[in-house]
Motif scaffolding. Structure first.
Motif, PDB file in Angstrom:
ATOM      1  N   TYR A 256       0.947  -1.258   0.114  1.00 57.36           N
ATOM      2  CA  TYR A 256      -0.115   0.079   0.149  1.00 57.36           C
ATOM      3  C   TYR A 256       0.824   1.242   0.072  1.00 57.36           C
ATOM      4  CZ  TYR A 256      -4.680  -1.780   0.648  1.00 57.36           C
ATOM      5  OH  TYR A 256      -5.850  -2.342   0.176  1.00 57.36           O
ATOM      6  N   PHE A 268      -2.955   3.988   7.904  1.00 62.63           N
ATOM      7  CA  PHE A 268      -2.930   2.560   7.300  1.00 62.63           C
ATOM      8  C   PHE A 268      -2.670   1.718   8.648  1.00 62.63           C
ATOM      9  CE2 PHE A 268      -0.191  -1.176   6.275  1.00 62.63           C
ATOM     10  CZ  PHE A 268      -1.180  -1.493   5.240  1.00 62.63           C
ATOM     11  N   ASN A 269      -3.607   0.676   8.711  1.00 60.70           N
ATOM     12  CA  ASN A 269      -3.206  -0.358   9.643  1.00 60.70           C
ATOM     13  C   ASN A 269      -3.508  -1.839   8.915  1.00 60.70           C
ATOM     14  OD1 ASN A 269      -4.084  -2.410  11.513  1.00 60.70           O
ATOM     15  ND2 ASN A 269      -3.731  -0.873  13.121  1.00 60.70           N
ATOM     16  N   ASN A 287       4.105  -0.763   3.690  1.00 58.87           N
ATOM     17  CA  ASN A 287       3.230   0.286   3.380  1.00 58.87           C
ATOM     18  C   ASN A 287       4.369   1.507   3.411  1.00 58.87           C
ATOM     19  OD1 ASN A 287       1.683   2.738   5.582  1.00 58.87           O
ATOM     20  ND2 ASN A 287       1.158   2.205   3.629  1.00 58.87           N
ATOM     21  N   ASN A 289       4.711   5.753   2.288  1.00 57.27           N
ATOM     22  CA  ASN A 289       4.066   7.098   2.442  1.00 57.27           C
ATOM     23  C   ASN A 289       4.909   8.169   2.039  1.00 57.27           C
ATOM     24  OD1 ASN A 289       1.195   6.260   3.412  1.00 57.27           O
ATOM     25  ND2 ASN A 289       2.920   5.200   5.013  1.00 57.27           N
ATOM     26  N   ILE A 298       0.293  11.205   8.681  1.00 59.80           N
ATOM     27  CA  ILE A 298       0.089   9.779   8.602  1.00 59.80           C
ATOM     28  C   ILE A 298       0.535   8.967   9.623  1.00 59.80           C
ATOM     29  CG2 ILE A 298       2.533   9.393   7.470  1.00 59.80           C
ATOM     30  CD1 ILE A 298      -0.466   7.221   6.588  1.00 59.80           C
ATOM     31  N   ASN A 299      -0.491   7.837  10.225  1.00 60.36           N
ATOM     32  CA  ASN A 299      -0.500   7.204  11.158  1.00 60.36           C
ATOM     33  C   ASN A 299      -0.362   5.659  10.471  1.00 60.36           C
ATOM     34  OD1 ASN A 299      -0.442   8.503  14.083  1.00 60.36           O
ATOM     35  ND2 ASN A 299      -2.054   9.634  12.712  1.00 60.36           N
ATOM     36  N   THR A 300       0.710   5.221  10.757  1.00 65.28           N
ATOM     37  CA  THR A 300       0.761   3.771  10.014  1.00 65.28           C
ATOM     38  C   THR A 300       1.298   2.630  11.074  1.00 65.28           C
ATOM     39  OG1 THR A 300       2.023   2.608   8.118  1.00 65.28           O
ATOM     40  CG2 THR A 300       3.254   4.171   9.294  1.00 65.28           C
ATOM     41  N   LYS A 301       0.562   1.499  10.875  1.00 65.49           N
ATOM     42  CA  LYS A 301       0.563   0.452  11.926  1.00 65.49           C
ATOM     43  C   LYS A 301       0.772  -1.101  11.172  1.00 65.49           C
ATOM     44  CE  LYS A 301      -0.999  -1.168  16.496  1.00 65.49           C
ATOM     45  NZ  LYS A 301      -1.864  -0.986  17.422  1.00 65.49           N
ATOM     46  N   ALA A 317       7.245  -0.545   7.260  1.00 65.30           N
ATOM     47  CA  ALA A 317       6.408   0.973   6.814  1.00 65.30           C
ATOM     48  C   ALA A 317       7.376   2.038   6.645  1.00 65.30           C
ATOM     49  CB  ALA A 317       5.473   1.247   7.868  1.00 65.30           C
TER      50      ALA A 317
END
Length: 373
Positions: A256, A268-269, A287, A289, A298-301, A317
């Motif tokens: 992603y 994004f999780n 992931n 970004n 952006i919060n990505t996990k 990520a």
């Protein structure tokens, strides 16, 4: 009190629904509405909604937009599969969609090479599109879901996809709703032995959007989830994926990418679950970004939940900006700074867009990307 006020109009609309449906459907709808009233709208106190604030949605009162699909409820295929995979017991928006079931887009594929388009265009109020896709053993299909709309509206969609043994399913979702709109979507995939499922999700629209894609893998199956989200202004996009390796010898791959600018935000999780008996699992999740402004967030996990020991799983990520050296290099070749930036952004996104197998759809996606840039 605020939560009760937010859900009460839905109950009033539900009471006005036609009851001229089979008893099994009436029971299903009532159970789903009861569950929605219990759950209410998710809040940021819930871990899965920590970074998505629904107050811009809940402050509106949307009129119910009747389904445009005419459904023959006597088809055994619908009763055998509908609401068997997308679980409304723990998901408020799935419960809401199920409560307002008035029509189903049924796609039943038994041959090979079929391309089926499911368009949804919203103009007002709240709509609850429901899609049921059943791909038989050994069949091959390409499914295209497209969501467009005008002005302020709320689309709450649920898609259930059943992949038979040895089937191949290419699924595409284009979310192109109005920049004033709200879009919530749940896609639930059930994969039988040795099936191959590929998803490509493009999210370019809506003021607030959230897409959940969940897949359950049987022995020998393969799942690929690719996606691209582009968000600007003060818009917000939330993407959730869960790949459940329920049986051994299954593979999953996930990529992603997100592009953020202005005051926008994204979430994004991605979760990979490997069950105790799912030995020989091979799973990879990535992931990436690209943040184009100082005010975008952006919060990505990425998550791994591994209960088996003989597996190969990776996840990662990244969050970054355009490379200044690359921009300088292109400028040194006579390319203007704005064009250089556009070229680099497009190159970042092409990895996902180029994976689209349908030529006309790939060209459309590329045009949409350029228009949004």
């Amino acid at each position: 009190m605020q939560a009760e006020t937010a859900v009460s109009p839905f109950f009033a609309d539900f009471e006005r629904l036609s009851t001229d449906v089979p008893s099994w459907l009436d029971d299903l709808r009532r159970s789903a509405m009861d569950r929605f009233l219990d759950l209410g709208f998710p809040t940021s106190r819930l871990e899965d909604w920590k970074f998505t604030n629904l107050s811009p949605l809940t402050r509106h009162t949307f009129q119910h937009a009747p389904a445009r699909v005419s459904t023959d409820w006597t088809q055994p295929r619908i009763e055998n599969h509908l609401a068997r995979y997308a679980d409304f017991r723990n998901q408020a928006f799935v419960a809401l969609n199920t409560a307002f079931l008035e029509g189903v887009n049924l796609v039943d594929v038994s041959g090979s090479g079929e391309v089926v388009e499911i368009p949804h265009h919203a103009t007002r109020g709240i709509s609850h599109p429901r899609n049921l896709i059943v791909v038989e053993e050994g069949a091959h299909a390409s499914i295209i879901e497209t969501y467009t709309g005008e002005g302020l509206h709320f689309t709450n969609a649920v898609t259930e996809i059943v992949c038979g043994e040895n089937s191949i399913v290419d699924h595409y979702k284009l979310q192109l709703d109005s920049p004033l709109a709200f879009h919530i979507s749940t896609i639930q995939v059930q994969q039988a032995r040795n099936s191959v499922f590929t998803s490509r999700s493009l999210a370019f629209g809506a003021a607030l959007a959230r897409t959940e894609i969940n897949a359950v893998l049987e022995t020998g199956s393969e799942c690929t989830l690719n996606g691209l989200y582009l968000v600007d202004g003060s818009r917000h996009i939330d993407t959730r994926t869960a790949i459940d390796h329920a049986k051994p010898h299954a593979n999953s791959h996930e990529l992603y990418k997100g592009i953020l600018s202005g005051n926008s935000s994204a979430v994004f999780n991605g979760k990979i679950i490997v069950r105790k008996d799912a030995q020989k699992t091979d799973a990879k999740q990535t992931n990436k970004n690209l943040v184009l402004s100082e005010n975008a967030t952006i919060n990505t996990k990425p998550q791994l939940e591994i209960l088996a020991d003989d597996v190969r799983c990776t996840h990662g990520a990244t969050v970054g900006q355009l490379d200044a050296d690359s921009i300088f290099y292109l400028q040194s070749r006579g390319i203007g700074k704005a064009d250089a930036r556009t070229m680099l952004i497009e190159a970042f996104a092409r990895e996902v867009i180029d994976s689209i197998k349908i030529d006309s759809l790939r060209e459309r996606a590329l045009k949409l990307l350029k228009a949004n840039l």
